[in-house]
Design a protein around this motif. Structure first.
Motif, PDB file in Angstrom:
ATOM      1  N   SER B  51       0.824  -1.215   0.000  1.00 19.49           N
ATOM      2  CA  SER B  51       0.000   0.000   0.000  1.00 19.49           C
ATOM      3  C   SER B  51       0.854   1.260   0.000  1.00 19.49           C
ATOM      4  CB  SER B  51      -0.880   0.050   1.260  1.00 19.49           C
ATOM      5  OG  SER B  51      -1.704  -1.073   1.356  1.00 19.49           O
ATOM      6  N   GLY B  52       2.165   1.094   0.066  1.00 22.19           N
ATOM      7  CA  GLY B  52       3.045   2.261   0.058  1.00 22.19           C
ATOM      8  C   GLY B  52       3.309   2.840   1.434  1.00 22.19           C
ATOM      9  N   ILE B  53       3.004   2.082   2.481  1.00 21.22           N
ATOM     10  CA  ILE B  53       3.349   2.533   3.839  1.00 21.22           C
ATOM     11  C   ILE B  53       4.669   1.866   4.222  1.00 21.22           C
ATOM     12  CG2 ILE B  53       2.683   2.477   6.279  1.00 21.22           C
ATOM     13  CD1 ILE B  53      -0.241   2.516   5.361  1.00 21.22           C
ATOM     14  N   HIS B  54       5.696   2.680   4.431  1.00 24.47           N
ATOM     15  CA  HIS B  54       7.030   2.117   4.639  1.00 24.47           C
ATOM     16  C   HIS B  54       7.558   2.311   6.050  1.00 24.47           C
ATOM     17  CE1 HIS B  54       7.314   1.051   0.494  1.00 24.47           C
ATOM     18  NE2 HIS B  54       7.007   2.278   0.125  1.00 24.47           N
ATOM     19  N   THR B  55       6.713   2.877   6.919  1.00 22.38           N
ATOM     20  CA  THR B  55       7.111   2.993   8.316  1.00 22.38           C
ATOM     21  C   THR B  55       6.069   2.262   9.152  1.00 22.38           C
ATOM     22  OG1 THR B  55       8.130   5.121   7.872  1.00 22.38           O
ATOM     23  CG2 THR B  55       7.687   4.590  10.178  1.00 22.38           C
ATOM     24  N   VAL B  56       6.495   1.220   9.825  1.00 21.16           N
ATOM     25  CA  VAL B  56       5.566   0.392  10.584  1.00 21.16           C
ATOM     26  C   VAL B  56       6.132   0.152  11.980  1.00 21.16           C
ATOM     27  CG1 VAL B  56       4.293  -1.795  10.640  1.00 21.16           C
ATOM     28  CG2 VAL B  56       4.948  -0.812   8.435  1.00 21.16           C
ATOM     29  N   GLY B  57       5.357   0.501  12.980  1.00 24.85           N
ATOM     30  CA  GLY B  57       5.727   0.162  14.353  1.00 24.85           C
ATOM     31  C   GLY B  57       4.972  -1.088  14.755  1.00 24.85           C
ATOM     32  N   ILE B  71      10.622 -10.979  12.563  1.00 29.62           N
ATOM     33  CA  ILE B  71      10.589  -9.691  11.865  1.00 29.62           C
ATOM     34  C   ILE B  71      12.007  -9.208  11.588  1.00 29.62           C
ATOM     35  CG2 ILE B  71       9.914  -7.270  12.070  1.00 29.62           C
ATOM     36  CD1 ILE B  71       7.472  -8.262  13.641  1.00 29.62           C
ATOM     37  N   GLY B  72      12.897  -9.420  12.557  1.00 32.26           N
ATOM     38  CA  GLY B  72      14.299  -9.053  12.367  1.00 32.26           C
ATOM     39  C   GLY B  72      14.441  -7.630  11.882  1.00 32.26           C
ATOM     40  N   ASN B  73      15.214  -7.442  10.832  1.00 31.61           N
ATOM     41  CA  ASN B  73      15.414  -6.090  10.313  1.00 31.61           C
ATOM     42  C   ASN B  73      14.367  -5.730   9.267  1.00 31.61           C
ATOM     43  OD1 ASN B  73      16.176  -7.668   8.186  1.00 31.61           O
ATOM     44  ND2 ASN B  73      18.095  -6.613   7.792  1.00 31.61           N
ATOM     45  N   GLY B  74      13.384  -6.608   9.033  1.00 39.36           N
ATOM     46  CA  GLY B  74      12.298  -6.295   8.103  1.00 39.36           C
ATOM     47  C   GLY B  74      12.620  -6.560   6.650  1.00 39.36           C
ATOM     48  N   GLU B  75      13.765  -7.175   6.403  1.00 43.26           N
ATOM     49  CA  GLU B  75      14.224  -7.359   5.022  1.00 43.26           C
ATOM     50  C   GLU B  75      13.240  -8.145   4.135  1.00 43.26           C
ATOM     51  OE1 GLU B  75      15.975  -9.705   1.944  1.00 43.26           O
ATOM     52  OE2 GLU B  75      16.198 -10.502   3.947  1.00 43.26           O
ATOM     53  N   PRO B  76      12.598  -9.217   4.628  1.00 44.80           N
ATOM     54  CA  PRO B  76      11.692  -9.959   3.737  1.00 44.80           C
ATOM     55  C   PRO B  76      10.533  -9.117   3.202  1.00 44.80           C
ATOM     56  CG  PRO B  76      12.202 -11.277   5.667  1.00 44.80           C
ATOM     57  CD  PRO B  76      12.758  -9.901   5.929  1.00 44.80           C
ATOM     58  N   TRP B  77      10.184  -8.060   3.902  1.00 44.92           N
ATOM     59  CA  TRP B  77       9.064  -7.212   3.481  1.00 44.92           C
ATOM     60  C   TRP B  77       9.554  -5.906   2.858  1.00 44.92           C
ATOM     61  CZ3 TRP B  77       9.951  -9.591   8.063  1.00 44.92           C
ATOM     62  CH2 TRP B  77       9.164 -10.707   8.345  1.00 44.92           C
ATOM     63  N   ASP B  78      10.848  -5.821   2.571  1.00 41.84           N
ATOM     64  CA  ASP B  78      11.460  -4.579   2.094  1.00 41.84           C
ATOM     65  C   ASP B  78      11.304  -3.460   3.117  1.00 41.84           C
ATOM     66  OD1 ASP B  78      12.641  -5.331  -0.216  1.00 41.84           O
ATOM     67  OD2 ASP B  78      11.003  -4.737  -1.529  1.00 41.84           O
ATOM     68  N   GLY B  84      12.445   5.266   7.733  1.00 36.85           N
ATOM     69  CA  GLY B  84      11.319   4.461   8.208  1.00 36.85           C
ATOM     70  C   GLY B  84      11.698   3.013   8.409  1.00 36.85           C
ATOM     71  N   GLY B  85      10.908   2.112   7.809  1.00 39.46           N
ATOM     72  CA  GLY B  85      11.155   0.690   8.004  1.00 39.46           C
ATOM     73  C   GLY B  85      10.332   0.150   9.155  1.00 39.46           C
ATOM     74  N   VAL B  86      10.637  -1.073   9.554  1.00 39.66           N
ATOM     75  CA  VAL B  86       9.865  -1.696  10.619  1.00 39.66           C
ATOM     76  C   VAL B  86      10.595  -1.533  11.950  1.00 39.66           C
ATOM     77  CG1 VAL B  86      10.832  -4.037  10.318  1.00 39.66           C
ATOM     78  CG2 VAL B  86       8.543  -3.758  11.269  1.00 39.66           C
ATOM     79  N   HIS B  87       9.835  -1.244  12.981  1.00 37.28           N
ATOM     80  CA  HIS B  87      10.406  -1.050  14.316  1.00 37.28           C
ATOM     81  C   HIS B  87       9.610  -1.865  15.312  1.00 37.28           C
ATOM     82  CE1 HIS B  87      12.690   2.584  13.054  1.00 37.28           C
ATOM     83  NE2 HIS B  87      11.761   2.577  12.135  1.00 37.28           N
ATOM     84  N   ILE B  88      10.290  -2.650  16.114  1.00 39.62           N
ATOM     85  CA  ILE B  88       9.628  -3.383  17.183  1.00 39.62           C
ATOM     86  C   ILE B  88       9.512  -2.443  18.376  1.00 39.62           C
ATOM     87  CG2 ILE B  88       9.800  -5.338  18.767  1.00 39.62           C
ATOM     88  CD1 ILE B  88       9.691  -6.537  16.129  1.00 39.62           C
TER      89      ILE B  88
END
Lengths: 375, 401
Positions: B51-57, B71-78, B84-88
């Motif tokens: 959907s174009g959302i690249h910052t996910v907490g 989830i790790g560094n979020g690499e599988p989901w780009d 941004g990126g994924v943050h736990i």
């Protein structure tokens, strides 16, 4: 020697006129698909990483678009690193010496800078027309124990039909006493032939290559290895476990179907030495109501409604209802439509077999359908 | 401050999922395996990226180890990004002490600083327990067009099932007139999907107010949304059409897996324009032997099948030995079904072993009325040779003394 003190050099293009036949007309031998989801380069690359090597250069010559697409930044092998990692080494011309990557020797000369600036003291060179899963650490240990200058991995068996093929006379102590070089004429002869996995000190390689180029020599096998045999301690390391060298479509076909034997799969896909490859995020394979699959390897993303026997299906292959595939290798994205029958066929990627076709090759001469072809 | 993001997503992944029984003994619900190679959280995460959302907490609390690892560094989901990126986001120690996430709203409240860093106009609040493919971008466009303070994704469900959901009574202009939480006699069949988009400025204030309120349970559904609604904020319902399933119970998890292999599957995971990404193991292709019979099934890489597999979902590296039968079942990664064993209407969790000639689960027609149900074999459990595990039972690993 420690594995992180060994620099990996992979020749993406195996040298010789008929290296992998039809499969390499559009790609490097490194990027030839193999075993349902792999490319040939995955085997040496994974082995290097599994051994603990941290820096790998891949020498490319032509047609390396598919290779670059496949290896990307090197991430699947954990080689996308700030410090060291994976490097693609395309050919380039310097103003002083117009040298590209035409031969093994000139390609090694043209990466002099890369060799020079790498901190490793040893170099391990491999080709990409070979299949095996060996622990390179055992090879390093062998090299140290023998006090070798050069160690070359060899296989005892029928010589493949490749040019510049080194064949060895080996003593009981595994020292190579004599090298003869075949240009395909000795195919089928029982011998000890080189698997082109070569280990030596980086400084020695640099010296030998520089010296050969200075003398206007052209052959790595003849002018570097064979010519220096009297001056150097060259040892042969026998390959054990499953291995194969691909010299034609026929041997590619045979090596592929070898995977249907559990012991070969076990040797090649040893979970303690995993073979990594590019991730494609396909869905798991789905089997329909009428699916009949027997003695076959099936990759992710396949949708099977028909019959598949003694075959290898790569990712995203569709087998429609009533279709029958036997003794065949169907590459990624191909479609076999209703009521078509394939026997001893190799299709390259994205081939389409329309309904009601009957294609039959022979196991000694499989039919090849090139990439994107509609039959 | 980071680069400004128009919309970021906050994914509530702290739930225990106690209705999944032993499947969530050691892992949070969003980490439960689904569909042969995925985990539940892959769906909202992939939806975000697509959907174009690249910052996910990702807000975690209950048994977060495996989820964090996954989830790790979020690499599988780009989602391994510079911007941004994924943050736990786990609860953390603060000057006034440490607090667990008391409720869904409190979880977001405790991370106001994280959200402010990206200075977003809008925040999407998602949950990690649903299987669906949805373009949050379209929902955001709807939210902007309606100039709403809060948009809630809504799905029309069957009237018979409506009383299981949080329902909304919606006016003709799309605004929400009334909320009903699992009413006995539903007046609407428009269910909330647990997907919200808020205008951040508004939500931020309501979260602060809610935190200060005595006796609030700090929950979106119970507290924040009703308060916003009563205060006259513009709340709209975004109509979603398509496959959406809550997989919060053993039965619904089993059914949703079976949906994937149904010939009339309503959800297509094999869609190159909307891929569902997952962290994949490194395994060779699956091998189907000449003794095997595999039909109506989904099978992942690394499986070795020599027995019968029918109407089942097999995850990576599952072994089904010769003469074994797996029917109407889900077998999670690394499990082994030994020779002659029969597994029916069961969920076998990761790395379990079903012994030779054992029988796990049963068909409905072979059970007394009321005694039938899905059998669950927990992680690392070994079922002995010839052992019989009846329908509806749950077998979990014996605790080490």
């Amino acid at each position: 020697m420690r594995a992180n003190n060994v620099l990996g050099i992979i020749h993406a293009q195996s040298y010789g006129p008929n290296a992998n036949g039809e499969l390499t007309s559009i790609r490097t031998s490194a990027s030839v698909p193999f075993g349902g989801r792999y490319r040939m380069i995955d085997f040496p690359l994974s082995d290097m990483v599994n051994a603990g090597m941290t820096q790998v250069g891949i020498i490319t010559e032509t047609n390396f678009q598919s290779l670059v697409d496949h290896v990307g930044s090197g991430r699947p092998w954990d080689l996308a690193r700030k410090r060291e990692g994976m490097f693609i080494l395309p050919p380039y011309n310097t103003s002083s010496a117009m040298i590209g990557h035409e031969t093994r020797l000139s390609s090694l000369y043209s990466i002099s800078d890369f060799l020079n600036k790498s901190r490793q003291e040893y170099v391990l060179m491999t080709d990409t027309n070979t299949l095996y899963n060996i622990n390179y650490r055992d090879l390093f240990k062998f090299h140290d124990e023998k006090g070798a200058d050069i160690t070359i991995v060899y296989k005892h068996g029928k010589a493949p039909a490749l040019s510049d093929l080194m064949m060895f006379a080996i003593g009981d102590d595994k020292r190579i006493n004599e090298i003869s070089i075949s240009n395909g004429g000795d195919a089928g002869v029982e011998t000890n032939y080189s698997f082109n996995i070569i280990l030596m000190r980086k400084s020695l390689l640099e010296y030998l290559v520089r010296n050969a180029i200075a003398h206007n020599y052209t052959s790595f096998e003849r002018d570097v290895i064979q010519a220096n045999l009297p001056n150097l301690k060259v040892y042969g390391y026998p390959i054990t476990g499953y291995s194969a060298m691909i010299d034609s479509l026929k041997t590619y076909y045979k090596a592929s179907l070898d995977l249907l034997h559990p012991e070969n799969r076990k040797a090649l896909f040893d979970p303690s030495k995993p073979i990594d490859t590019k991730i494609c995020d396909n869905v798991p394979a789905t089997y329909g109501l009428d699916a009949k699959v027997s003695n076959s390897l099936i990759a992710d993303g396949c949708v099977i409604e028909g019959t598949v026997e003694n075959s290898i299906l790569f990712r995203d292959v569709k087998v429609e209802r009533g279709a029958v595939i036997k003794n065949s290798i169907i590459m990624q994205g191909s479609v076999v439509s209703t009521n078509s029958t394939l026997n001893a066929v190799i299709t390259d990627k994205n081939a389409v077999i329309t309904p009601n076709k009957n294609l039959s090759g022979d196991e000694s001469y499989p039919i090849f359908i090139s990439k994107g072809t509609t039959v | 401050m980071a680069r400004k993001n128009e919309c970021i997503a906050m994914l509530l992944a702290g739930g225990q999922g106690s209705r999944l029984g032993i499947l969530t003994k050691k892992i949070a619900k969003p980490a439960v395996p689904f569909g042969g190679k995925y985990r539940i959280i892959d769906f909202p995460l992939s939806n975000c990226v697509n959907s174009g959302i690249h910052t996910v907490g990702v807000l975690t609390q209950y048994q977060p180890l495996e989820l964090n690892d996954y989830i790790g560094n979020g690499e599988p989901w780009d989602l391994d990004r510079t911007d941004g990126g994924v943050h736990i986001l786990s609860p953390y120690q603060q000057i006034e002490g440490t607090e667990w996430y008391k409720g869904t709203a409190n979880a977001i409240y405790q991370n106001i600083n994280f959200i402010d860093k990206y200075d977003p106009e809008y925040v999407a609040i998602l949950s990690g327990d649903h299987i669906y493919k949805m373009d949050y971008g379209e929902m955001l466009a709807f939210h902007k067009e309606k100039e709403a303070a809060c948009t809630i994704a809504m799905l029309e469900v069957d009237w018979e099932e409506a009383s299981r959901f949080g329902l909304m009574i919606v006016n003709d202009d799309g605004t929400i007139a009334e909320f009903e939480e699992k009413p006995a006699n539903p007046r609407s069949n428009k269910a909330s999907m647990g997907v919200y988009i808020f205008t951040w400025k508004k939500l931020r204030q309501y979260l602060i107010d809610d935190e200060a309120k005595e006796g609030s349970s700090n929950d979106f559904g119970k507290d924040v949304i009703p308060t916003m609604h009563n205060a006259g904020e513009k709340m709209v319902a975004y109509p979603f059409k398509g496959y959406w399933r809550d997989v919060g119970t053993i039965d619904s998890l089993w059914t949703a897996n079976m949906d994937l292999i149904s010939p009339e599957a309503e959800i297509n995971l094999d869609d190159p324009t909307w891929k569902i990404y997952a962290r994949s193991p490194s395994a060779p292709p699956q091998y189907i032997s000449s003794h095997a019979r595999v039909r109506n099934s989904m099978v992942a890489e690394g499986c070795n099948i020599e027995g019968d597999v029918d109407f089942s979902v097999l995850f990576a590296n599952v072994t089904v030995e010769e003469g074994a039968v797996v029917r109407d079942s889900i077998v999670m990664p690394g499990s082994i079904i030994k020779k002659g064993a029969i597994v029916q209407y069961a969920i076998v969790a990761e790395n379990a072993t079903i012994g030779e000639n054992a029988q796990v689960g049963a068909r409905e027609q072979d059970c007394e009325k009321g005694e039938w149900g899905i059998t669950v074999i927990g992680e690392n459990v070994t079922i002995n040779d010839k052992e019989k595990v009846p329908a509806k039972s749950m077998i979990s690993e014996k605790e080490e003394a």
